[in-house]
Design an enzyme around this catalytic site. Structure first.
Site, PDB file in Angstrom:
ATOM      1  N   GLU A 119       0.792  -1.227   0.000  1.00 35.46           N
ATOM      2  CA  GLU A 119       0.000   0.000   0.000  1.00 35.46           C
ATOM      3  C   GLU A 119       0.827   1.281   0.000  1.00 35.46           C
ATOM      4  O   GLU A 119       0.400   2.288  -0.561  1.00 35.46           O
ATOM      5  CB  GLU A 119      -0.931   0.000   1.220  1.00 35.46           C
ATOM      6  CG  GLU A 119      -1.983  -1.093   1.200  1.00 35.46           C
ATOM      7  CD  GLU A 119      -2.944  -0.959   0.036  1.00 35.46           C
ATOM      8  OE1 GLU A 119      -3.475   0.153  -0.174  1.00 35.46           O
ATOM      9  OE2 GLU A 119      -3.144  -1.953  -0.682  1.00 35.46           O
ATOM     10  N   SER A 386     -25.553 -32.335 -16.838  1.00 36.84           N
ATOM     11  CA  SER A 386     -26.891 -32.431 -17.418  1.00 36.84           C
ATOM     12  C   SER A 386     -27.923 -31.559 -16.716  1.00 36.84           C
ATOM     13  O   SER A 386     -29.042 -31.410 -17.228  1.00 36.84           O
ATOM     14  CB  SER A 386     -27.359 -33.890 -17.403  1.00 36.84           C
ATOM     15  OG  SER A 386     -26.565 -34.673 -18.278  1.00 36.84           O
TER      16      SER A 386
END
Length: 671
Positions: A119, A386
């Site tokens: 940071e 499916s």
């Protein structure tokens, strides 16, 4: 004697008077007359500078006058919890906004360095604003053509967190810079860092490093390991994206980036970073047997989106049915600890929705929140197999087919791709109803080829699938990855008469004084499936439970529809189904994608779906599914409706010379 030369010099009385040198002001005026535009520009620039200085000075004075006493920032005076209520008003949880203020001097050195490396590497050397960092970020963003690095310091981020709203304007940025310098004058560097780490958002509804450490690792921030520190520091860039409860893979990858940053900053050696990268994050969380934590986490993650970083107590009304939530968690754990253990089925997830509104009544993200807070119902994207086929068949219905249309179940070859049925055999001529009930892959692939993969994809998206899909023939077999929540939500139109719903968990948010901050209003986005096609889908999907792959899911006394799903080598097993009262989805599998032992959607998932829905329907009256009418026909009646008296499961059926996908006798409510 030579004549005298005449002198040009005048007698004193005849000389011209000597001119005085003009003053600077006079010369300036003369120059202005000669160059009017230049001097107008200079004058405008001087006036603009003077007035700009005055305005800037006034703005600085104004902003400084509005700065609260920074000493108040050290007081964590916000209430300790958000109260989260079930649909009946019972308290599900009280989630802390913060979990205590922790001093920076008791935090591990590697945690501090991980934050600084990511940071603000020059935190201890700048005055609140870092010109070097700004220049570096600007250069990298310019060369990359996009924003890849920010130039805000930790002090600027703290100023924004303490005093400002999140909008992006020039005025807000100016305020941020002024407040950052002001904070640097009032606090030491360590105090600023301490305030920052105790207030910044770390995702998962947690503010402050102590709350985050306990939430993700079930330990204090003073005890986190180096890889855990890297993960926490990595969250600061985008908490919602990198939270491990959202994606363990993304969180781990981000932690690797932070470790590299620490090496670049000189805080770690390459060998130390490599060793840390080999360690596990050891995600753990405090959990209980109620099954509430997964749903509570979801609510906590949504709060910043709905009300921002609110400074007061919050009361959140949710759609969760506490009894059904608890029962769903218990049934999942019971299945995995029993039959699932022998079949190498280690994890699972459950979602139960109200099909009319999309309200989530139960959401279970795994077998044990304490062992793993990662929410597989919300965050895990897996191939549905499916269970995706209903979107193929709906597309076919909209193209003119019916449940009784005839298809040929036989070998398929599409550009070298030769999909086969799960049973490795073929049935010959069958109805679409039969092929859906028995999950015949070849028919689904041929249907997709007939109507077009693009249309199938659009149908799925229209009903609520938001994950990225591909318009390829293999979409017929559910090779695109989806979440359990979105798949269950996309089945809701079959249960409610064709209306798309938006799955949601929060209905209202109030502050401590009872003022409504958020109220949910819209629950449906409108009709997305015609009613006659809804009936046809219910006809076919009910057949899957009555005589197809989903027999184990059938609920005595209640008409239901649903579909099984199994991916290659039994890595994922699904059952998604519904009645007129509820839609529910179940997924069973393993986090590491290892195969299970012959687990299909018709085995463990169908059994679990049955048990959960049986509990959910114990006080519900049976209702027909939308678009169907009358009692279900007998097997003899079904056979009579097939062309030339053919049996649906007879590969030697008569009429083999008839056209492929012949349409016959449109029927709703049969099969």
């Amino acid at each position: 004697m030579a004549p005298k030369t005449l002198s040009r010099r005048r007698p004193p009385s005849k000389r011209r008077p000597q001119r005085k040198r003009a003053s600077a002001w006079v010369r300036l005026k003369r120059a202005a007359r000669r160059h009017p535009y230049v001097f107008k520009a200079l004058r405008f620039g001087m006036l603009a500078t003077i007035w700009g200085t005055i305005v800037l000075g006034g703005a600085v004075v104004y902003f400084i006058s509005r700065v609260p006493d920074p000493l108040l920032a050290t007081l964590d005076n916000r209430p300790p919890n958000v109260t989260i209520l079930a649909a009946d008003g019972a308290v599900l949880a009280e989630r802390g906004l913060r979990r205590g203020h922790i001093r920076v001097d008791v935090l591990p050195d590697h945690l501090i360095k991980a934050v600084m490396a990511t940071e603000d590497r020059r935190f201890y050397s700048h005055f609140g604003i870092d010109p070097v960092g700004l220049a570096r970020a600007s250069y990298r963003n310019l060369t990359a053509g996009t924003v890849v690095e920010g130039g805000s310091t930790i002090t600027q981020q703290l100023a924004k967190n303490l005093f400002l709203k999140p909008e992006r304007t020039m005025v807000r940025k100016l305020e941020e810079l002024i407040y950052a310098v002001w904070l640097e004058q009032r606090f030491t560097k360590d105090e600023i860092l301490e305030l920052y780490l105790n207030r910044v958002y770390f995702g998962g509804g947690t503010y402050g490093v102590e709350a985050a450490a306990r939430h993700y690792f079930d330990r204090s921030a003073r005890d986190v390991s180096l890889p855990q520190s890297a993960m926490l520091a990595g969250l600061l860039k985008a908490p919602s994206r990198y939270a491990p409860t959202r994606s363990v893979k993304a969180a781990s990858a981000r932690a690797e980036v932070v470790l590299d940053n620490m090496v670049d900053a000189g805080f770690l050696t390459g060998a130390q970073a490599d060793a840390a990268g080999q360690q596990t994050l050891a995600l753990r969380a405090k959990g209980d047997d109620t099954g509430y934590p997964y749903a509570v986490d979801w609510v906590a993650e949504l709060l910043p989106e709905y009300v921002g970083e609110h400074d007061g107590a919050l009361i959140v009304d949710t759609t969760i049915d506490a009894r059904l939530q608890r029962a769903s968690q218990e049934q999942l754990r019971k299945l995995l600890d029993g039959e699932g253990r022998a079949l190498h089925a280690g994890e699972g997830a459950v979602v139960v929705l109200d099909p009319a509104t999309g309200a989530v009544k139960a959401l279970v993200g795994g077998r044990s929140y304490k062992a793993s807070p990662y929410d597989r119902a919300l965050k895990a994207r897996r191939q549905p197999g499916s269970a995706f086929k209903p979107f193929v068949y709906l597309t076919a219905l909209e193209a003119g087919y019916t449940p009784d249309s005839i298809a040929y179940d036989g070998p398929v070859n599409i550009g070298g791709w030769q999909p086969k049925n799960y049973t490795n055999d073929y049935k010959g001529k069958v109805t679409l109803r039969y092929s859906m009930a028995h999950s015949l892959n070849t028919v689904a692939v041929k249907l997709t080829s007939q109507v077009g993969p693009q249309r199938v994809m659009q149908t799925a998206q229209r009903l609520g699938i938001r994950s990225e899909l591909h318009a390829q023939p293999s979409i017929a077999l559910g090779t695109g990855e989806v979440t359990l929540l979105e798949l269950a939500g996309a089945y809701a139109p079959f249960a409610n008469g064709g209306m798309r719903v938006l799955p949601h968990v929060i209905t209202r948010i109030r502050n401590g004084d009872g003022k409504v901050l958020y109220q949910r209003r819209k629950s449906s986005t409108g009709q997305v499936v015609a009613l006659h096609n809804v009936g046809a889908m219910n006809d076919m999907l009910n057949s899957a439970l009555v005589r197809g792959t989903g027999k184990r899911a059938a609920i005595p006394g209640h008409v239901a529809g649903g579909k099984t799903g199994t991916t290659q080598n039994s890595r994922d097993a699904w059952f998604v189904g519904y009645t007129a009262h509820y839609v529910a989805g179940v997924w069973i599998g393993n986090d590491d994608n290892t195969r299970m032992k012959k687990v299909t959607g018709g085995t463990l998932p169908a059994s679990l779906w049955h048990d959960i829905m049986l509990y959910a329907h114990q006080d519900k009256a049976p209702l027909p599914l939308p678009g169907t009418r009358g009692p279900r026909p007998s097997q003899d009646t079904i056979a009579a409706r097939l062309p030339f008296g053919a049996q649906a499961d007879n590969s030697k059926s008569a009429g083999q010379d008839r056209p492929f996908y012949q349409r016959v006798f449109g029927f709703l409510g049969g099969g």
